[in-house]
Design a protein around this motif. Structure first.
Motif, PDB file in Angstrom:
ATOM      1  N   LEU A   1      98.094  -9.674 -21.793  1.00 31.14           N
ATOM      2  CA  LEU A   1      96.828  -9.476 -21.098  1.00 31.14           C
ATOM      3  C   LEU A   1      96.862 -10.094 -19.708  1.00 31.14           C
ATOM      4  O   LEU A   1      96.392  -9.495 -18.725  1.00 31.14           O
ATOM      5  CB  LEU A   1      95.694 -10.082 -21.918  1.00 31.14           C
TER       6      LEU A   1
ATOM      7  N   VAL B   1      96.296  -7.779 -16.337  1.00 25.68           N
ATOM      8  CA  VAL B   1      95.186  -8.012 -15.413  1.00 25.68           C
ATOM      9  C   VAL B   1      95.705  -8.413 -14.035  1.00 25.68           C
ATOM     10  O   VAL B   1      95.213  -7.944 -13.000  1.00 25.68           O
ATOM     11  CB  VAL B   1      94.235  -9.083 -15.974  1.00 25.68           C
TER      12      VAL B   1
ATOM     13  N   ARG C   1      92.545 -13.482  -8.085  1.00 22.62           N
ATOM     14  CA  ARG C   1      93.089 -12.627  -9.144  1.00 22.62           C
ATOM     15  C   ARG C   1      93.455 -13.457 -10.377  1.00 22.62           C
ATOM     16  O   ARG C   1      93.210 -13.043 -11.524  1.00 22.62           O
ATOM     17  CB  ARG C   1      94.328 -11.889  -8.642  1.00 22.62           C
TER      18      ARG C   1
ATOM     19  N   VAL D   1      90.296 -14.467 -12.323  1.00 22.98           N
ATOM     20  CA  VAL D   1      89.753 -13.339 -13.094  1.00 22.98           C
ATOM     21  C   VAL D   1      90.590 -13.107 -14.351  1.00 22.98           C
ATOM     22  O   VAL D   1      90.054 -12.858 -15.444  1.00 22.98           O
ATOM     23  CB  VAL D   1      89.702 -12.069 -12.218  1.00 22.98           C
ATOM     24  N   ALA D   2      91.909 -13.173 -14.215  1.00 28.05           N
ATOM     25  CA  ALA D   2      92.784 -12.948 -15.369  1.00 28.05           C
ATOM     26  C   ALA D   2      92.528 -13.972 -16.471  1.00 28.05           C
ATOM     27  O   ALA D   2      92.404 -13.613 -17.655  1.00 28.05           O
ATOM     28  CB  ALA D   2      94.244 -12.992 -14.926  1.00 28.05           C
ATOM     29  N   TRP D   3      92.433 -15.243 -16.110  1.00 29.17           N
ATOM     30  CA  TRP D   3      92.236 -16.287 -17.120  1.00 29.17           C
ATOM     31  C   TRP D   3      90.832 -16.255 -17.700  1.00 29.17           C
ATOM     32  O   TRP D   3      90.646 -16.520 -18.901  1.00 29.17           O
ATOM     33  CB  TRP D   3      92.554 -17.656 -16.519  1.00 29.17           C
TER      34      TRP D   3
ATOM     35  N   THR E   1      89.043 -13.565 -18.071  1.00 29.40           N
ATOM     36  CA  THR E   1      89.041 -12.411 -18.963  1.00 29.40           C
ATOM     37  C   THR E   1      89.684 -12.765 -20.301  1.00 29.40           C
ATOM     38  O   THR E   1      89.176 -12.413 -21.372  1.00 29.40           O
ATOM     39  CB  THR E   1      89.796 -11.238 -18.307  1.00 29.40           C
ATOM     40  N   LEU E   2      90.836 -13.465 -20.219  1.00 27.54           N
ATOM     41  CA  LEU E   2      91.503 -13.886 -21.452  1.00 27.54           C
ATOM     42  C   LEU E   2      90.604 -14.812 -22.270  1.00 27.54           C
ATOM     43  O   LEU E   2      90.475 -14.651 -23.503  1.00 27.54           O
ATOM     44  CB  LEU E   2      92.812 -14.589 -21.103  1.00 27.54           C
TER      45      LEU E   2
ATOM     46  N   ALA F   1      87.344 -15.022 -22.291  1.00 24.25           N
ATOM     47  CA  ALA F   1      86.203 -14.300 -22.865  1.00 24.25           C
ATOM     48  C   ALA F   1      86.621 -13.484 -24.086  1.00 24.25           C
ATOM     49  O   ALA F   1      85.900 -13.444 -25.093  1.00 24.25           O
ATOM     50  CB  ALA F   1      85.601 -13.385 -21.794  1.00 24.25           C
ATOM     51  N   LEU F   2      87.767 -12.821 -24.024  1.00 20.20           N
ATOM     52  CA  LEU F   2      88.210 -12.017 -25.165  1.00 20.20           C
ATOM     53  C   LEU F   2      88.562 -12.883 -26.362  1.00 20.20           C
ATOM     54  O   LEU F   2      88.240 -12.548 -27.509  1.00 20.20           O
ATOM     55  CB  LEU F   2      89.414 -11.165 -24.747  1.00 20.20           C
TER      56      LEU F   2
END
Length: 473
Positions: A77, A81, A107, A110-112, A114-115, A117-118
């Motif tokens: 992931l 991302v 960037r 945002v990637a971390w 997103t990880l 949150a999922l």
């Protein structure tokens, strides 16, 4: 949808830019620069090193996760991302680490996030702690900056050893001044080798090229891959030359000496932007795919309506339901435009050379309704499906008026860099009917220069919205 011809409004003559236009080629009957052996386009720097750098940094960041937090999904992931958020804009100078630091940090954050949150949503018992987020973010951001900096350093060293040779086009004095400034900054990776101007100025500096043969010889002998234009009117006055150079594999940049506007791209301190002049443009396949899908779908949906219009016209007007007329499309190539016949011109000469056919005001009510609602234009969806036209683009015009406007309005011929369309940026800005040809030309060229698939979608949606308040074609 839109009108195919308009009257030129008073006061819209070509503007005088204050100096004799650069005229490397004669304005009429000239043969543009053509390379005897077509050159392949310049190969851009491969994005693979930066892709590897970003993916490696994401994997290093994922290694900071411990225990059950480190699962195959987490690094995958992060890599996905990080790569999806990469910028795809090519800049003439190679950026430095500090230039990219804000974007890299953004960037990575945002990637971390997103990880996190999922993981919190699907595995709350293994949610990432604040410490894990900060450590992972810091490691990936630092690794990304270091690895990308290494790639950029190698690119800068390669450009210093083998800079892109360039021609500078514009008034001789201005072009020599800009060329000298660029030569003083070899880190730009561009090395001017000649000036293209109207006449020799007698000043010291780079050689001045005044004929098409000299330009072609300089391009071939020096391996020219870049063109710098240094005056606002060069693009309009030297459109054929610039397009020939672009087709010959050169990248064309427009430089501005004045610090009058903010620019994301700089070359030796000059604001610049890349001009897309080649017939093969990025996104052409996507634009054509959109044309086929939308025109094919609409033809199926409106086929009953087309049949009703055709039958009604046959009953009210007699034979000859479809009106066919030659128009000029992409690259100056003629094609046959289709529409419902709402009025009959006196003869073919009148149809080809008059803005409005005689006695058009005597049009029957049904025909007037077709023109007011632009239903007479629906047959052009077949032109789009065949590839003669696009859904969005400059409106096609008759050969007689293309020749006339190309002489009187700088930049008019440049509208034919792209397929002509049913609707366009000019039309959604009200340039329909008896409106300025100069304004229409300007909006059409802006559309081509700033083209994007999303812009096409927006224009189509705004065109559809105008159909509820039709004004006629």
């Amino acid at each position: 949808m839109t009108a195919e011809s308009t009257l030129s409004s008073p006061g819209t003559q070509a503007r005088d830019h204050g100096f004799s236009p650069v005229s490397v080629m004669p304005p009429r009957g000239a043969v543009p620069v053509r390379f005897t052996a077509p050159r392949p386009p310049a190969r851009p720097a491969s994005p693979m090193p930066l892709l590897v750098a970003d993916a490696s940094a994401a994997l290093l960041g994922a290694l900071t996760l411990t225990g059950t937090q480190f699962r195959p999904l987490a690094p995958a992931l992060l890599v996905a991302v990080s790569l999806l958020l990469r910028p795809h804009r090519a800049r003439p100078p190679v950026p430095g680490i500090l230039d990219e630091l804000p974007a890299v940090c953004g960037r990575t954050a945002v990637a971390w996030l997103t990880l996190a949150a999922l993981v919190a949503a699907y595995r709350p018992d293994h949610a990432l702690s604040v410490r894990a987020l900060l450590v992972g973010f810091a490691v990936q951001a630092a690794a990304s900056c270091a690895l990308r900096g290494t790639v950029h350093a190698r690119w800068r060293a390669a450009l210093l050893r083998h800079p892109h040779t360039a021609l500078v086009i514009g008034p001789a004095a201005t072009a020599q001044r800009v060329a000298a400034a660029v030569l003083r900054h070899p880190q730009c990776g561009v090395r001017p080798v000649g000036i293209v101007a109207e006449r020799q100025d007698g000043a010291e500096g780079l050689p001045v090229l005044t004929t098409g043969e000299e330009v072609e010889r300089a391009v071939v002998q020096n391996g020219v891959r870049a063109v710098l234009t240094v005056h606002p009117s060069v693009r309009a006055q030297q459109g054929p030359l610039l397009r020939a150079l672009a087709e010959g594999g050169c990248v064309v940049w427009e430089l501005d000496e004045s610090p009058s506007y903010a620019a994301q791209e700089r070359l030796a301190g000059f604001s610049c932007r890349r001009l897309e002049l080649s017939a093969t443009r990025r996104g052409s396949a996507a634009k054509r795919t959109l044309d086929i899908l939308v025109s094919g779908t609409l033809l199926l949906l409106v086929s009953p309506l087309l049949l009703v219009c055709a039958v009604a016209l046959r009953i009210s007007e007699g034979p000859g339901v479809v009106f066919r007329q030659e128009r000029i499309g992409k690259g100056g190539k003629p094609f046959t435009l289709l529409k419902f016949r709402t009025h009959r011109p006196v003869d073919e000469h009148e149809a080809a050379t008059r803005w409005s056919v005689a006695n058009e005001h005597e049009m029957r009510g049904f025909c007037r309704m077709l023109r007011r609602t632009s239903l007479d234009e629906l047959l052009q969806l077949w032109n789009v499906l065949r590839g003669d036209m696009s859904l969005v683009g400059p409106r096609p015009e008759r050969a007689y008026f293309v020749a006339q406007f190309s002489r009187t309005h700088p930049g008019y011929a440049a509208r034919h860099r792209l397929r002509t369309g049913i609707t366009g940026l000019s039309q959604i800005h009200g340039l329909r009917g008896d409106t300025s040809i100069e304004d229409r030309c300007r909006f059409d060229n802006v559309y081509i220069d700033d083209w994007s698939l999303w812009q096409d979608v927006c224009i189509l949606l705004r065109t559809a919205a105008t159909l509820v308040r039709p004004t006629g074609s």
